[in-house]
Write an enzyme that holds these catalytic residues in place. Structure first.
Site, mmCIF file in Angstrom:
data_model
loop_
_atom_site.group_PDB
_atom_site.id
_atom_site.type_symbol
_atom_site.label_atom_id
_atom_site.label_comp_id
_atom_site.label_asym_id
_atom_site.label_seq_id
_atom_site.Cartn_x
_atom_site.Cartn_y
_atom_site.Cartn_z
ATOM 1 N N LYS A 146 0.864 -1.191 0.000
ATOM 2 C CA LYS A 146 0.000 0.000 0.000
ATOM 3 C C LYS A 146 0.894 1.232 0.000
ATOM 4 O O LYS A 146 1.986 1.201 0.584
ATOM 5 C CB LYS A 146 -0.906 0.014 1.245
ATOM 6 C CG LYS A 146 -1.851 -1.198 1.357
ATOM 7 C CD LYS A 146 -2.999 -1.131 0.382
ATOM 8 C CE LYS A 146 -3.858 -2.369 0.497
ATOM 9 N NZ LYS A 146 -4.985 -2.399 -0.420
ATOM 10 N N LYS A 172 1.934 -9.317 -1.660
ATOM 11 C CA LYS A 172 1.265 -9.332 -2.963
ATOM 12 C C LYS A 172 1.106 -7.923 -3.520
ATOM 13 O O LYS A 172 1.033 -6.944 -2.778
ATOM 14 C CB LYS A 172 -0.090 -10.045 -2.884
ATOM 15 C CG LYS A 172 -1.176 -9.306 -2.175
ATOM 16 C CD LYS A 172 -2.487 -10.093 -2.145
ATOM 17 C CE LYS A 172 -3.320 -9.847 -3.363
ATOM 18 N NZ LYS A 172 -3.824 -8.466 -3.498
ATOM 19 N N ASP A 174 -1.300 -5.148 -5.307
ATOM 20 C CA ASP A 174 -2.733 -4.892 -5.183
ATOM 21 C C ASP A 174 -3.431 -5.212 -6.502
ATOM 22 O O ASP A 174 -2.773 -5.320 -7.558
ATOM 23 C CB ASP A 174 -3.003 -3.455 -4.740
ATOM 24 C CG ASP A 174 -4.024 -3.463 -3.604
ATOM 25 O OD1 ASP A 174 -3.912 -2.649 -2.667
ATOM 26 O OD2 ASP A 174 -4.938 -4.309 -3.648
ATOM 27 N N GLU A 175 -4.759 -5.331 -6.418
ATOM 28 C CA GLU A 175 -5.486 -5.888 -7.570
ATOM 29 C C GLU A 175 -5.425 -4.988 -8.808
ATOM 30 O O GLU A 175 -5.623 -5.451 -9.920
ATOM 31 C CB GLU A 175 -6.964 -6.157 -7.208
ATOM 32 C CG GLU A 175 -7.826 -4.951 -6.978
ATOM 33 C CD GLU A 175 -7.665 -4.365 -5.591
ATOM 34 O OE1 GLU A 175 -6.931 -4.973 -4.774
ATOM 35 O OE2 GLU A 175 -8.244 -3.309 -5.328
ATOM 36 N N HIS A 262 -7.670 -13.298 -7.041
ATOM 37 C CA HIS A 262 -8.303 -12.115 -6.456
ATOM 38 C C HIS A 262 -9.680 -11.995 -7.106
ATOM 39 O O HIS A 262 -9.826 -12.271 -8.289
ATOM 40 C CB HIS A 262 -7.460 -10.862 -6.715
ATOM 41 C CG HIS A 262 -7.875 -9.711 -5.865
ATOM 42 N ND1 HIS A 262 -9.051 -9.025 -6.055
ATOM 43 C CD2 HIS A 262 -7.294 -9.142 -4.784
ATOM 44 C CE1 HIS A 262 -9.159 -8.063 -5.146
ATOM 45 N NE2 HIS A 262 -8.111 -8.126 -4.356
ATOM 46 N N LYS A 302 -13.571 -4.872 6.406
ATOM 47 C CA LYS A 302 -14.269 -3.706 5.828
ATOM 48 C C LYS A 302 -15.309 -4.074 4.783
ATOM 49 O O LYS A 302 -16.034 -3.214 4.290
ATOM 50 C CB LYS A 302 -13.238 -2.757 5.220
ATOM 51 C CG LYS A 302 -12.614 -3.259 3.915
ATOM 52 C CD LYS A 302 -11.503 -2.320 3.442
ATOM 53 C CE LYS A 302 -10.922 -2.777 2.123
ATOM 54 N NZ LYS A 302 -9.742 -2.014 1.720
HETATM 55 C C1 CAP Z 1 -7.242 -5.243 1.149
HETATM 56 C C2 CAP Z 1 -7.305 -5.216 -0.363
HETATM 57 C C3 CAP Z 1 -8.030 -6.403 -0.965
HETATM 58 C C4 CAP Z 1 -9.440 -6.591 -0.512
HETATM 59 C C5 CAP Z 1 -10.158 -7.576 -1.417
HETATM 60 C C6 CAP Z 1 -7.972 -3.943 -0.860
HETATM 61 O O1 CAP Z 1 -6.533 -4.114 1.580
HETATM 62 O O2 CAP Z 1 -6.002 -5.239 -0.901
HETATM 63 O O3 CAP Z 1 -8.012 -6.199 -2.374
HETATM 64 O O4 CAP Z 1 -9.426 -7.108 0.727
HETATM 65 O O5 CAP Z 1 -11.398 -7.832 -0.842
HETATM 66 O O6 CAP Z 1 -7.490 -3.480 -1.894
HETATM 67 O O7 CAP Z 1 -8.940 -3.541 -0.241
HETATM 68 P P1 CAP Z 1 -6.672 -3.699 3.114
HETATM 69 P P2 CAP Z 1 -11.892 -9.347 -0.748
HETATM 70 O O8 CAP Z 1 -6.056 -4.822 3.943
HETATM 71 O O9 CAP Z 1 -5.886 -2.422 3.253
HETATM 72 O O10 CAP Z 1 -8.125 -3.537 3.395
HETATM 73 O O11 CAP Z 1 -10.767 -10.075 -0.082
HETATM 74 O O12 CAP Z 1 -13.156 -9.272 0.048
HETATM 75 O O13 CAP Z 1 -12.110 -9.804 -2.141
HETATM 76 MG MG MG Z 2 -6.558 -4.925 -2.897
#
Ligand code: CAP
Ligand code: MG
Length: 406
Positions: A146, A172, A174-175, A262, A302
């Site tokens: 992040k 990892k 991020d998406e 993801h 969240k």
């Molecule tokens: C979490 C995260 C993940 C989400 C995906 C984000 O970051 O990297 O992509 O958790 O949601 O971008 O929000 P944080 P899910 O730890 O900072 O929240 O796993 O429900 O698909």
């Molecule tokens: Mg993410």
């Protein structure tokens, strides 16, 4: 022929049939028949090109209507084995937009072994991953770099190093980080894997980097091969935005890389409990195609999901599904070290706990955040409360001071 003709409660499904459970509104023989017809052989009017008997014999059958849940049996001849796009074009295609149907949600799929065996399935799964990481029992832990976008490749690699030496197993992308002007894919992979090697030397532990290869299918294969050539063992892919075809192309390349799924965009399908596609069918499809780990939610973070949904999904992804290996459940989304004990109590040890903000937002920074996460896991494995363990583990104490515990 009428839609009601597809209602056939006396039909005994064949072993090779696929049975889908839908939530339907309004729910009656006509609307259920409309779903069965439109997802198999029928349409809105009688035809001159086929006999009704032939259409009904091959067509899907509504085998039960209970409340607003219907079950439809699909003969395997309706599908192309090994072709997930075609399967979803049938059972999750036009049916969602028919005037006959106000709302429709695909809740569950019972697959037949014949169909399951037509896919590759996971190459590694839970056991293969635990063997690779040399972590036989405890939950795995990871972080997402992040901010999700904005760091350059070297900064990215440095943050990853700090997280690994702090104690996480996995780092990892991020998406939505792929190959942006400020962070080129090839530079990021090379630099981050170099930092992984340093972190392994410093810690003596196996460390994993999950590079996001999400892209057009041919480019995805090229990037996955590049990761492998640089000594990477994992790739991550946004399974819904690349689509079943892209995911099948990646799996079929059989590169010997662990595939992390993801599920970005899933909320567009799963969040409305009356209309869309629930997560279990999505997770099934990903598992049959061959992902090794998949996001299942957290219920405490969240994102909007219930403990029942997360537990059901956890049981599904690691439960028996023909010969498909159990897939590692990933909990991520608004998590911090204070959530660890509750998560393990709810889901057991076979989970991967990922904290993004919950590591990089630690008052003492990324390394301390990673240490706090690992301390929370150690405490849980020793059956010591986080609060007590924090008394002589400063990083955890500071994390609980900032975010609390549940
Ligand atoms: C979490 C995260 C993940 C989400 C995906 C984000 O970051 O990297 O992509 O958790 O949601 O971008 O929000 P944080 P899910 O730890 O900072 O929240 O796993 O429900 O698909
Ligand atoms: Mg993410």
């Amino acid at each position: 022929m009428k839609y009601e003709d597809y209602f056939n409660p006396k039909y005994k499904p064949k072993k090779s049939d696929i049975i889908c459970t839908f939530r339907l509104n309004p729910c009656n023989k006509k609307s259920a028949g409309a779903v069965a017809a439109e997802s198999s052989t029928g349409t809105w009017t009688t035809l001159t090109t086929s006999t009704e008997k032939r259409m009904l014999d091959l067509g899907a059958k509504v085998i039960s209507i209970k409340g607003n849940l219907i079950k439809i049996a699909y003969s395997i001849e309706l599908f192309e084995k090994g072709n997930m796009p075609q399967i979803f074009s049938s059972i999750a295609g036009n049916v969602f937009n028919m005037k006959e149907v106000k709302t429709l949600r695909l809740e569950w799929i019972d697959w037949s072994d014949t169909m399951i065996n037509s896919f590759y399935g996971p190459k590694f799964g839970v056991h293969g991953i635990r063997k690779m990481l040399r972590v036989p029992k405890r939950p795995l832990c990871g972080t997402i770099i992040k901010p999700k976008l904005g760091l350059n490749a070297s900064e990215h690699a440095q943050v990853a190093y700090r997280a690994w030496v702090g104690g996480v197993d996995i780092v990892k992308d991020d998406e939505n980080l792929t190959h942006q002007p400020f962070n080129h894919f090839d530079k990021r992979i090379r630099e981050t894997l170099k930092q992984r090697d340093y972190a392994e030397k410093v810690t003596g532990e196996k460390k994993i980097y999950m590079a996001n290869v999400t892209a057009e299918a041919n480019e995805m294969i090229k990037r996955a091969k590049f990761v492998k050539s640089c000594g990477g063992e994992y790739v991550m892919v946004d399974i819904l935005t690349v689509g079943w075809s892209g995911l099948q192309t990646l799996r079929k390349a059989n590169l010997g890389l662990v595939i992390h799924a993801h599920r970005a965009m899933h909320g567009a399908l799963t969040r409305n409990k009356q209309h869309g596609i629930a997560m279990p069918p999505i997770a099934d499809a990903a598992r049959l195609i061959g992902v090794d780990q998949i996001h299942i939610g957290t219920a405490v973070g969240k994102m909007d999901e219930t403990p029942e949904e997360v537990i059901t999904l956890k049981n599904r992804v690691e439960g028996k599904l023909g010969k498909a290996k159990p897939v590692f459940a990933v909990c991520s989304g608004g998590l911090h070290p204070g959530h660890v004990s509750k998560l393990v109590k709810m889901l057991g040890n076979d989970i991967i706990i990922q904290c993004g903000g919950g590591v990089h937002g630690h008052p003492r920074g990324t390394k301390a955040g990673a240490t706090a996460l690992r301390q929370a896991i150690d405490a849980t494995m020793k059956d010591i409360s986080l609060k007590d363990y924090a008394k002589n583990h400063l990083e955890l104490k500071l994390a609980l001071n900032k975010w609390g515990t549940i």
